[in-house]
Design a protein around this motif. Structure first.
Motif, PDB file in Angstrom:
ATOM      1  N   ARG A  76     -27.761  39.107 -27.294  1.00 21.45           N
ATOM      2  CA  ARG A  76     -27.556  37.178 -27.360  1.00 21.45           C
ATOM      3  C   ARG A  76     -27.491  36.833 -26.584  1.00 21.45           C
ATOM      4  NH1 ARG A  76     -28.053  34.932 -32.790  1.00 21.45           N
ATOM      5  NH2 ARG A  76     -28.912  33.188 -31.594  1.00 21.45           N
ATOM      6  N   THR A  77     -27.025  37.474 -25.527  1.00 22.27           N
ATOM      7  CA  THR A  77     -26.871  37.073 -24.163  1.00 22.27           C
ATOM      8  C   THR A  77     -27.942  36.838 -23.390  1.00 22.27           C
ATOM      9  OG1 THR A  77     -25.431  38.425 -24.504  1.00 22.27           O
ATOM     10  CG2 THR A  77     -25.589  38.028 -21.887  1.00 22.27           C
ATOM     11  N   LYS A  78     -28.197  35.220 -23.124  1.00 27.92           N
ATOM     12  CA  LYS A  78     -29.401  34.666 -22.438  1.00 27.92           C
ATOM     13  C   LYS A  78     -29.560  34.233 -20.949  1.00 27.92           C
ATOM     14  CE  LYS A  78     -31.418  34.172 -26.574  1.00 27.92           C
ATOM     15  NZ  LYS A  78     -31.403  35.651 -27.105  1.00 27.92           N
ATOM     16  N   LEU A  79     -28.584  34.208 -20.601  1.00 26.50           N
ATOM     17  CA  LEU A  79     -27.984  33.818 -19.070  1.00 26.50           C
ATOM     18  C   LEU A  79     -26.747  34.501 -18.400  1.00 26.50           C
ATOM     19  CD1 LEU A  79     -29.892  32.601 -17.036  1.00 26.50           C
ATOM     20  CD2 LEU A  79     -27.686  30.283 -17.693  1.00 26.50           C
ATOM     21  N   VAL A  80     -26.660  34.958 -17.430  1.00 22.75           N
ATOM     22  CA  VAL A  80     -26.021  34.892 -16.690  1.00 22.75           C
ATOM     23  C   VAL A  80     -25.387  34.367 -15.322  1.00 22.75           C
ATOM     24  CG1 VAL A  80     -24.516  37.434 -14.954  1.00 22.75           C
ATOM     25  CG2 VAL A  80     -25.957  38.143 -17.029  1.00 22.75           C
ATOM     26  N   CYS A  81     -24.229  33.372 -15.025  1.00 25.20           N
ATOM     27  CA  CYS A  81     -24.564  33.271 -13.907  1.00 25.20           C
ATOM     28  C   CYS A  81     -23.169  33.703 -12.898  1.00 25.20           C
ATOM     29  CB  CYS A  81     -23.462  31.648 -14.514  1.00 25.20           C
ATOM     30  SG  CYS A  81     -25.227  31.186 -14.882  1.00 25.20           S
TER      31      CYS A  81
END
Ligand SMILES: Cc1ncc(COP(=O)(O)O)c(C=O)c1O
Length: 405
Positions: free
Chosen positions: A156-161
Protein backbone atom coordinates in the motif's frame (compact mmCIF):
# COMPACT_ATOMS: atom_id res chain seq x y z
CA UNK A 1 40.27 22.31 -5.79
CA UNK A 2 40.33 25.76 -4.17
CA UNK A 3 38.10 28.76 -4.66
CA UNK A 4 39.28 32.23 -5.53
CA UNK A 5 37.50 33.83 -2.58
CA UNK A 6 38.23 37.37 -3.77
CA UNK A 7 36.43 36.59 -7.01
CA UNK A 8 33.61 34.81 -5.18
CA UNK A 9 32.96 37.59 -2.69
CA UNK A 10 33.13 40.29 -5.35
CA UNK A 11 30.08 38.71 -7.02
CA UNK A 12 27.87 39.43 -3.99
CA UNK A 13 27.29 43.15 -3.33
CA UNK A 14 25.93 42.47 0.20
CA UNK A 15 29.25 40.92 1.22
CA UNK A 16 30.98 44.26 0.72
CA UNK A 17 29.21 45.58 3.85
CA UNK A 18 30.11 45.08 7.48
CA UNK A 19 27.89 42.08 8.22
CA UNK A 20 28.91 38.45 8.22
CA UNK A 21 26.08 36.25 6.98
CA UNK A 22 25.87 32.81 8.57
CA UNK A 23 22.12 32.29 8.33
CA UNK A 24 22.39 31.13 4.74
CA UNK A 25 20.09 28.15 5.23
CA UNK A 26 17.42 30.78 5.86
CA UNK A 27 18.35 32.57 2.65
CA UNK A 28 21.66 33.24 0.92
CA UNK A 29 22.97 36.52 -0.42
CA UNK A 30 22.16 37.32 -4.03
CA UNK A 31 24.54 37.55 -6.95
CA UNK A 32 24.88 40.90 -8.69
CA UNK A 33 24.18 39.16 -12.02
CA UNK A 34 20.90 37.79 -10.67
CA UNK A 35 19.72 41.23 -9.58
CA UNK A 36 20.76 42.70 -12.94
CA UNK A 37 18.88 40.00 -14.82
CA UNK A 38 15.70 40.51 -12.79
CA UNK A 39 15.93 44.24 -13.43
CA UNK A 40 16.65 43.75 -17.14
CA UNK A 41 13.66 41.44 -17.55
CA UNK A 42 11.32 43.93 -15.92
CA UNK A 43 12.67 46.91 -17.79
CA UNK A 44 12.98 45.39 -21.26
CA UNK A 45 10.79 42.30 -21.76
CA UNK A 46 7.99 42.49 -19.23
CA UNK A 47 5.15 41.29 -21.47
CA UNK A 48 3.04 38.15 -21.47
CA UNK A 49 4.69 35.11 -23.00
CA UNK A 50 3.21 33.12 -25.87
CA UNK A 51 2.22 35.87 -28.33
CA UNK A 52 3.59 36.37 -31.85
CA UNK A 53 4.94 39.91 -31.43
CA UNK A 54 8.68 40.26 -30.95
CA UNK A 55 8.95 41.30 -27.25
CA UNK A 56 6.66 38.40 -26.33
CA UNK A 57 8.82 36.00 -28.29
CA UNK A 58 11.85 37.22 -26.34
CA UNK A 59 10.01 36.82 -23.06
CA UNK A 60 8.94 33.28 -24.00
CA UNK A 61 12.51 32.39 -24.95
CA UNK A 62 13.83 33.74 -21.66
CA UNK A 63 11.46 31.61 -19.61
CA UNK A 64 12.41 28.56 -21.72
CA UNK A 65 16.06 29.29 -21.09
CA UNK A 66 15.45 29.16 -17.36
CA UNK A 67 14.12 25.60 -17.75
CA UNK A 68 17.21 24.73 -19.78
CA UNK A 69 19.48 26.18 -17.09
CA UNK A 70 17.75 24.26 -14.29
CA UNK A 71 17.90 21.11 -16.40
CA UNK A 72 21.68 21.51 -16.65
CA UNK A 73 21.82 22.23 -12.94
CA UNK A 74 20.00 19.00 -12.06
CA UNK A 75 20.99 16.81 -15.04
CA UNK A 76 17.56 16.30 -16.54
CA UNK A 77 15.52 17.51 -19.54
CA UNK A 78 13.96 21.00 -19.69
CA UNK A 79 10.56 19.28 -20.10
CA UNK A 80 10.98 17.86 -16.61
CA UNK A 81 11.21 21.27 -14.92
CA UNK A 82 8.29 22.86 -13.05
CA UNK A 83 8.76 26.34 -11.59
CA UNK A 84 6.92 28.11 -8.82
CA UNK A 85 7.19 30.68 -6.05
CA UNK A 86 8.53 28.47 -3.25
CA UNK A 87 9.27 24.90 -2.31
CA UNK A 88 6.32 24.89 0.07
CA UNK A 89 3.95 25.85 -2.74
CA UNK A 90 5.47 23.40 -5.24
CA UNK A 91 5.07 20.49 -2.82
CA UNK A 92 1.48 21.64 -2.13
CA UNK A 93 0.86 21.63 -5.88
CA UNK A 94 2.43 18.19 -6.19
CA UNK A 95 0.29 16.87 -3.37
CA UNK A 96 -2.82 18.38 -4.97
CA UNK A 97 -1.90 16.79 -8.30
CA UNK A 98 -1.69 13.35 -6.66
CA UNK A 99 -5.22 13.53 -5.30
CA UNK A 100 -6.70 11.44 -8.10
CA UNK A 101 -4.39 8.53 -7.60
CA UNK A 102 -4.22 8.28 -3.79
CA UNK A 103 -6.92 5.95 -2.52
CA UNK A 104 -8.18 5.23 1.03
CA UNK A 105 -5.82 2.70 2.61
CA UNK A 106 -2.81 3.87 0.59
CA UNK A 107 0.20 4.82 2.67
CA UNK A 108 2.67 7.72 2.61
CA UNK A 109 5.92 7.61 4.57
CA UNK A 110 7.18 10.90 6.07
CA UNK A 111 10.17 11.60 8.32
CA UNK A 112 10.31 13.59 11.54
CA UNK A 113 13.57 15.18 10.35
CA UNK A 114 11.95 17.03 7.46
CA UNK A 115 11.05 20.68 7.19
CA UNK A 116 7.25 21.04 7.44
CA UNK A 117 7.14 21.83 3.69
CA UNK A 118 7.55 18.12 2.92
CA UNK A 119 5.15 17.02 5.67
CA UNK A 120 2.13 19.34 5.90
CA UNK A 121 1.08 19.09 2.24
CA UNK A 122 0.89 15.29 2.52
CA UNK A 123 -1.07 15.18 5.78
CA UNK A 124 -4.14 16.63 4.07
CA UNK A 125 -4.69 13.24 2.38
CA UNK A 126 -5.35 11.68 5.80
CA UNK A 127 -8.86 13.14 5.67
CA UNK A 128 -9.47 10.97 2.58
CA UNK A 129 -8.36 7.80 4.35
CA UNK A 130 -4.70 7.78 3.32
CA UNK A 131 -2.49 6.46 6.09
CA UNK A 132 0.58 8.42 7.18
CA UNK A 133 3.49 6.41 8.55
CA UNK A 134 6.44 8.04 10.29
CA UNK A 135 10.04 7.12 9.61
CA UNK A 136 11.64 8.50 12.78
CA UNK A 137 15.30 9.22 13.37
CA UNK A 138 17.32 7.69 16.20
CA UNK A 139 16.69 9.92 19.26
CA UNK A 140 20.40 10.04 20.16
CA UNK A 141 22.18 10.20 16.80
CA UNK A 142 19.35 11.75 14.74
CA UNK A 143 20.16 9.23 11.97
CA UNK A 144 17.47 7.69 9.76
CA UNK A 145 17.88 3.92 9.52
CA UNK A 146 17.40 2.49 6.03
CA UNK A 147 16.56 -0.95 7.44
CA UNK A 148 13.64 0.65 9.29
CA UNK A 149 12.35 2.13 6.04
CA UNK A 150 12.59 -1.28 4.38
CA UNK A 151 10.50 -2.74 7.19
CA UNK A 152 7.82 -0.07 6.74
CA UNK A 153 7.30 -0.64 3.02
CA UNK A 154 4.32 -2.70 1.90
CA UNK A 155 2.07 -3.02 -1.14
CA UNK A 156 0.00 0.00 0.00
CA UNK A 157 3.01 2.33 0.20
CA UNK A 158 2.66 4.86 -2.60
CA UNK A 159 5.10 7.58 -1.66
CA UNK A 160 8.20 8.17 0.47
CA UNK A 161 9.05 11.81 1.31
CA UNK A 162 12.45 12.75 2.67
CA UNK A 163 14.88 15.64 2.81
CA UNK A 164 18.21 15.37 0.95
CA UNK A 165 19.95 17.35 3.71
CA UNK A 166 18.34 18.36 6.98
CA UNK A 167 18.11 22.15 7.45
CA UNK A 168 18.92 21.63 11.15
CA UNK A 169 21.27 18.65 11.28
CA UNK A 170 23.14 19.33 8.05
CA UNK A 171 23.12 15.53 7.57
CA UNK A 172 23.19 14.35 3.96
CA UNK A 173 20.77 11.46 3.47
CA UNK A 174 21.61 8.61 1.04
CA UNK A 175 18.96 9.48 -1.52
CA UNK A 176 19.94 6.85 -4.10
CA UNK A 177 19.71 4.08 -1.52
CA UNK A 178 16.37 5.43 -0.28
CA UNK A 179 15.11 5.62 -3.89
CA UNK A 180 16.08 1.98 -4.40
CA UNK A 181 14.09 0.93 -1.33
CA UNK A 182 11.07 3.03 -2.34
CA UNK A 183 11.10 1.76 -5.91
CA UNK A 184 11.61 -1.89 -4.88
CA UNK A 185 8.39 -1.48 -2.88
CA UNK A 186 6.55 0.09 -5.83
CA UNK A 187 6.49 3.60 -4.29
CA UNK A 188 7.66 6.98 -5.58
CA UNK A 189 10.17 9.25 -3.89
CA UNK A 190 9.71 12.99 -3.24
CA UNK A 191 12.87 14.77 -2.10
CA UNK A 192 13.10 18.20 -0.46
CA UNK A 193 16.52 19.43 -1.58
CA UNK A 194 16.34 22.99 -0.24
CA UNK A 195 19.08 22.50 2.34
CA UNK A 196 21.27 20.54 -0.09
CA UNK A 197 21.14 22.55 -3.33
CA UNK A 198 23.50 25.40 -2.33
CA UNK A 199 26.21 22.94 -1.34
CA UNK A 200 26.64 20.02 -3.76
CA UNK A 201 26.05 19.20 -7.42
CA UNK A 202 22.65 17.64 -8.03
CA UNK A 203 22.24 14.73 -10.44
CA UNK A 204 18.64 13.60 -10.39
CA UNK A 205 19.37 10.80 -12.85
CA UNK A 206 22.00 9.30 -10.55
CA UNK A 207 19.77 9.85 -7.50
CA UNK A 208 16.75 8.30 -9.27
CA UNK A 209 14.37 10.59 -7.36
CA UNK A 210 10.90 10.89 -8.87
CA UNK A 211 10.30 14.46 -7.65
CA UNK A 212 13.06 16.74 -6.44
CA UNK A 213 12.45 20.31 -5.25
CA UNK A 214 14.49 23.28 -4.06
CA UNK A 215 14.33 27.06 -3.62
CA UNK A 216 16.60 29.40 -5.57
CA UNK A 217 16.74 32.04 -2.85
CA UNK A 218 18.99 29.67 -0.89
CA UNK A 219 21.20 29.21 -3.97
CA UNK A 220 22.24 32.84 -4.50
CA UNK A 221 19.14 33.74 -6.51
CA UNK A 222 15.69 35.31 -6.08
CA UNK A 223 12.58 34.02 -4.29
CA UNK A 224 11.70 31.36 -6.81
CA UNK A 225 11.67 27.55 -6.72
CA UNK A 226 12.01 24.61 -9.05
CA UNK A 227 10.80 21.03 -9.13
CA UNK A 228 12.21 18.21 -11.23
CA UNK A 229 9.79 15.40 -11.98
CA UNK A 230 10.45 12.39 -14.18
CA UNK A 231 8.63 13.11 -17.41
CA UNK A 232 6.30 10.10 -17.26
CA UNK A 233 5.47 10.90 -13.63
CA UNK A 234 4.62 14.52 -14.45
CA UNK A 235 2.41 13.40 -17.33
CA UNK A 236 0.51 11.06 -14.99
CA UNK A 237 -0.28 13.76 -12.41
CA UNK A 238 -3.68 15.48 -12.26
CA UNK A 239 -4.13 18.84 -13.98
CA UNK A 240 -4.38 21.49 -11.25
CA UNK A 241 -4.78 24.46 -13.62
CA UNK A 242 -7.86 25.51 -15.66
CA UNK A 243 -10.24 22.86 -16.99
CA UNK A 244 -9.06 23.36 -20.56
CA UNK A 245 -5.54 22.23 -19.70
CA UNK A 246 -5.26 18.52 -20.29
CA UNK A 247 -2.89 16.08 -18.62
CA UNK A 248 -0.31 16.34 -21.38
CA UNK A 249 0.25 20.07 -20.75
CA UNK A 250 3.43 19.66 -18.75
CA UNK A 251 4.70 21.75 -17.04
CA UNK A 252 1.86 24.29 -17.35
CA UNK A 253 -0.85 22.08 -15.83
CA UNK A 254 1.33 22.10 -12.66
CA UNK A 255 2.04 25.85 -12.72
CA UNK A 256 -1.38 27.39 -11.99
CA UNK A 257 -1.24 31.12 -12.63
CA UNK A 258 1.80 32.52 -14.37
CA UNK A 259 5.19 31.74 -12.92
CA UNK A 260 7.34 34.72 -12.01
CA UNK A 261 9.10 35.46 -15.31
CA UNK A 262 11.63 37.93 -13.94
CA UNK A 263 12.71 35.46 -11.28
CA UNK A 264 12.91 32.67 -13.86
CA UNK A 265 15.22 34.83 -15.99
CA UNK A 266 17.13 36.07 -12.95
CA UNK A 267 17.74 32.57 -11.62
CA UNK A 268 19.83 31.67 -14.66
CA UNK A 269 22.49 33.92 -13.10
CA UNK A 270 22.87 31.46 -10.21
CA UNK A 271 23.41 28.51 -12.55
CA UNK A 272 25.88 30.45 -14.67
CA UNK A 273 27.76 31.48 -11.54
CA UNK A 274 28.39 27.86 -10.53
CA UNK A 275 29.42 27.13 -14.13
CA UNK A 276 31.83 30.06 -13.96
CA UNK A 277 33.37 28.64 -10.77
CA UNK A 278 33.79 25.31 -12.54
CA UNK A 279 35.29 26.94 -15.64
CA UNK A 280 37.75 28.82 -13.43
CA UNK A 281 38.72 25.44 -11.97
CA UNK A 282 39.48 24.32 -15.54
CA UNK A 283 36.37 22.25 -16.23
CA UNK A 284 34.94 23.59 -19.50
CA UNK A 285 31.19 24.13 -19.51
CA UNK A 286 27.75 22.61 -18.83
CA UNK A 287 27.50 19.66 -16.44
CA UNK A 288 31.27 19.27 -16.09
CA UNK A 289 31.55 22.91 -15.02
CA UNK A 290 28.64 22.57 -12.58
CA UNK A 291 30.23 19.52 -10.97
CA UNK A 292 33.66 21.18 -10.76
CA UNK A 293 32.09 24.38 -9.42
CA UNK A 294 30.41 22.46 -6.63
CA UNK A 295 33.55 20.47 -5.90
CA UNK A 296 35.32 23.78 -5.24
CA UNK A 297 32.34 25.00 -3.18
CA UNK A 298 32.37 21.79 -1.11
CA UNK A 299 36.04 22.06 -0.29
CA UNK A 300 35.68 25.64 1.00
CA UNK A 301 32.65 24.58 3.03
CA UNK A 302 34.61 21.69 4.48
CA UNK A 303 37.33 24.11 5.62
CA UNK A 304 34.96 26.49 7.42
CA UNK A 305 32.87 23.67 8.93
CA UNK A 306 35.99 21.92 10.19
CA UNK A 307 37.22 25.07 11.93
CA UNK A 308 33.88 25.70 13.63
CA UNK A 309 33.28 22.04 14.52
CA UNK A 310 36.72 21.75 16.16
CA UNK A 311 35.96 24.76 18.33
CA UNK A 312 32.46 23.56 19.27
CA UNK A 313 33.74 20.12 20.17
CA UNK A 314 36.39 21.64 22.42
CA UNK A 315 33.66 23.16 24.62
CA UNK A 316 32.30 20.87 27.33
CA UNK A 317 28.90 22.58 27.40
CA UNK A 318 28.24 22.10 23.69
CA UNK A 319 26.22 19.27 22.18
CA UNK A 320 26.21 19.04 18.39
CA UNK A 321 22.73 18.18 17.11
CA UNK A 322 23.59 15.77 14.31
CA UNK A 323 26.82 14.37 12.94
CA UNK A 324 30.16 15.62 14.17
CA UNK A 325 31.94 14.55 10.99
CA UNK A 326 32.60 17.39 8.56
CA UNK A 327 33.46 15.05 5.67
CA UNK A 328 32.07 16.30 2.36
CA UNK A 329 29.94 13.18 1.90
CA UNK A 330 28.49 13.32 5.41
CA UNK A 331 27.16 16.78 5.90
CA UNK A 332 26.70 20.27 4.50
CA UNK A 333 28.02 23.33 6.32
CA UNK A 334 24.91 23.84 8.44
CA UNK A 335 25.82 23.14 12.06
CA UNK A 336 23.40 23.21 14.99
CA UNK A 337 24.10 22.87 18.70
CA UNK A 338 22.85 23.47 22.19
CA UNK A 339 24.93 24.48 25.20
CA UNK A 340 23.78 22.69 28.34
CA UNK A 341 20.48 24.16 29.49
CA UNK A 342 21.33 27.63 28.18
CA UNK A 343 18.81 29.44 26.06
CA UNK A 344 19.75 29.32 22.39
CA UNK A 345 18.15 32.75 22.04
CA UNK A 346 20.56 34.26 24.55
CA UNK A 347 23.57 32.74 22.79
CA UNK A 348 22.47 34.11 19.42
CA UNK A 349 21.64 37.53 20.82
CA UNK A 350 25.13 37.72 22.30
CA UNK A 351 26.55 37.13 18.83
CA UNK A 352 24.29 39.76 17.17
CA UNK A 353 26.40 42.53 18.66
CA UNK A 354 29.43 41.30 16.67
CA UNK A 355 27.47 41.90 13.43
CA UNK A 356 27.33 38.23 12.61
CA UNK A 357 23.97 36.88 11.52
CA UNK A 358 23.19 33.46 12.97
CA UNK A 359 19.87 32.17 14.28
CA UNK A 360 18.08 30.04 16.87
CA UNK A 361 14.83 28.12 16.89
CA UNK A 362 13.26 25.20 15.00
CA UNK A 363 13.50 26.54 11.45
CA UNK A 364 10.11 24.97 10.66
CA UNK A 365 11.64 21.52 11.17
CA UNK A 366 9.49 21.66 14.28
CA UNK A 367 8.95 17.97 14.79
CA UNK A 368 12.61 17.12 15.28
CA UNK A 369 12.91 19.93 17.83
CA UNK A 370 9.70 19.11 19.68
CA UNK A 371 10.21 15.34 19.73
CA UNK A 372 13.73 15.59 21.16
CA UNK A 373 13.20 18.00 24.05
CA UNK A 374 14.90 20.85 22.24
CA UNK A 375 12.16 23.37 22.97
CA UNK A 376 13.58 23.57 26.53
CA UNK A 377 16.52 25.57 25.17
CA UNK A 378 14.33 27.61 22.79
CA UNK A 379 15.49 25.36 19.97
CA UNK A 380 19.02 25.06 18.69
CA UNK A 381 21.67 27.58 17.69
CA UNK A 382 22.20 27.19 13.95
CA UNK A 383 25.24 28.40 12.04
CA UNK A 384 24.65 27.88 8.35
CA UNK A 385 27.61 28.70 6.16
CA UNK A 386 28.14 28.63 2.43
CA UNK A 387 31.22 28.84 0.24
CA UNK A 388 31.57 32.63 0.48
CA UNK A 389 32.15 32.42 4.23
CA UNK A 390 35.81 32.63 5.17
CA UNK A 391 38.01 31.22 7.89
CA UNK A 392 38.42 34.78 9.21
CA UNK A 393 34.67 35.04 9.58
CA UNK A 394 34.59 31.74 11.45
CA UNK A 395 37.31 33.01 13.78
CA UNK A 396 35.26 36.15 14.45
CA UNK A 397 32.24 33.98 15.18
CA UNK A 398 34.27 31.81 17.55
CA UNK A 399 35.49 34.91 19.40
CA UNK A 400 31.89 36.13 19.75
CA UNK A 401 30.57 32.71 20.82
CA UNK A 402 33.31 31.87 23.32
CA UNK A 403 32.06 34.00 26.25
CA UNK A 404 28.49 32.83 25.62
CA UNK A 405 29.17 29.09 25.85
C1 LIG B 1 14.77 22.10 4.12
C2 LIG B 1 13.78 23.14 3.75
N1 LIG B 1 12.70 22.79 3.05
C3 LIG B 1 11.77 23.68 2.66
C4 LIG B 1 11.90 25.03 2.97
C5 LIG B 1 10.85 25.97 2.53
O1 LIG B 1 11.24 26.65 1.38
P1 LIG B 1 10.31 27.79 0.79
O2 LIG B 1 10.49 28.99 1.65
O3 LIG B 1 10.83 28.01 -0.61
O4 LIG B 1 8.92 27.31 0.80
C6 LIG B 1 13.01 25.44 3.70
C7 LIG B 1 13.15 26.86 4.07
O5 LIG B 1 13.86 27.21 4.98
C8 LIG B 1 13.97 24.48 4.10
O6 LIG B 1 15.07 24.83 4.79
Amino acid sequence: MTLDLDFVRAQFPALQGEWTFMDNAGGSQVLRTVAERVSDYLLTTNVQTGASYEPSRVSTARVSQSREAFARFMNCDPGEIVEGPSTTILIRFLSEAMTGRLQPGDEIILTNTDHESNIGPWLKHEARGVKIRWWRCDPETYELDLAELKGMMNERTKLVCVTHASNILGTINPIRAIADVAHAGGAELCVDAVAYAPHRAIDVRALDADYYIFSIYKVFGPHHAVMFGKRDKLLALDNIYHYFFDKTRVPHKLEPGNINYECAWGSIGAVEYVEELGARAGAGEGRAAIEAGFAAIASQERAVSGRLMDFLQSRNSVRIIGRTSTAIADRVSTISFTAGERSSREIVEAVDAARIGIRYGDFYAKRIVEEHGLTRTEGVVRVSMVHYNTLDEVDRLIAALEPAL
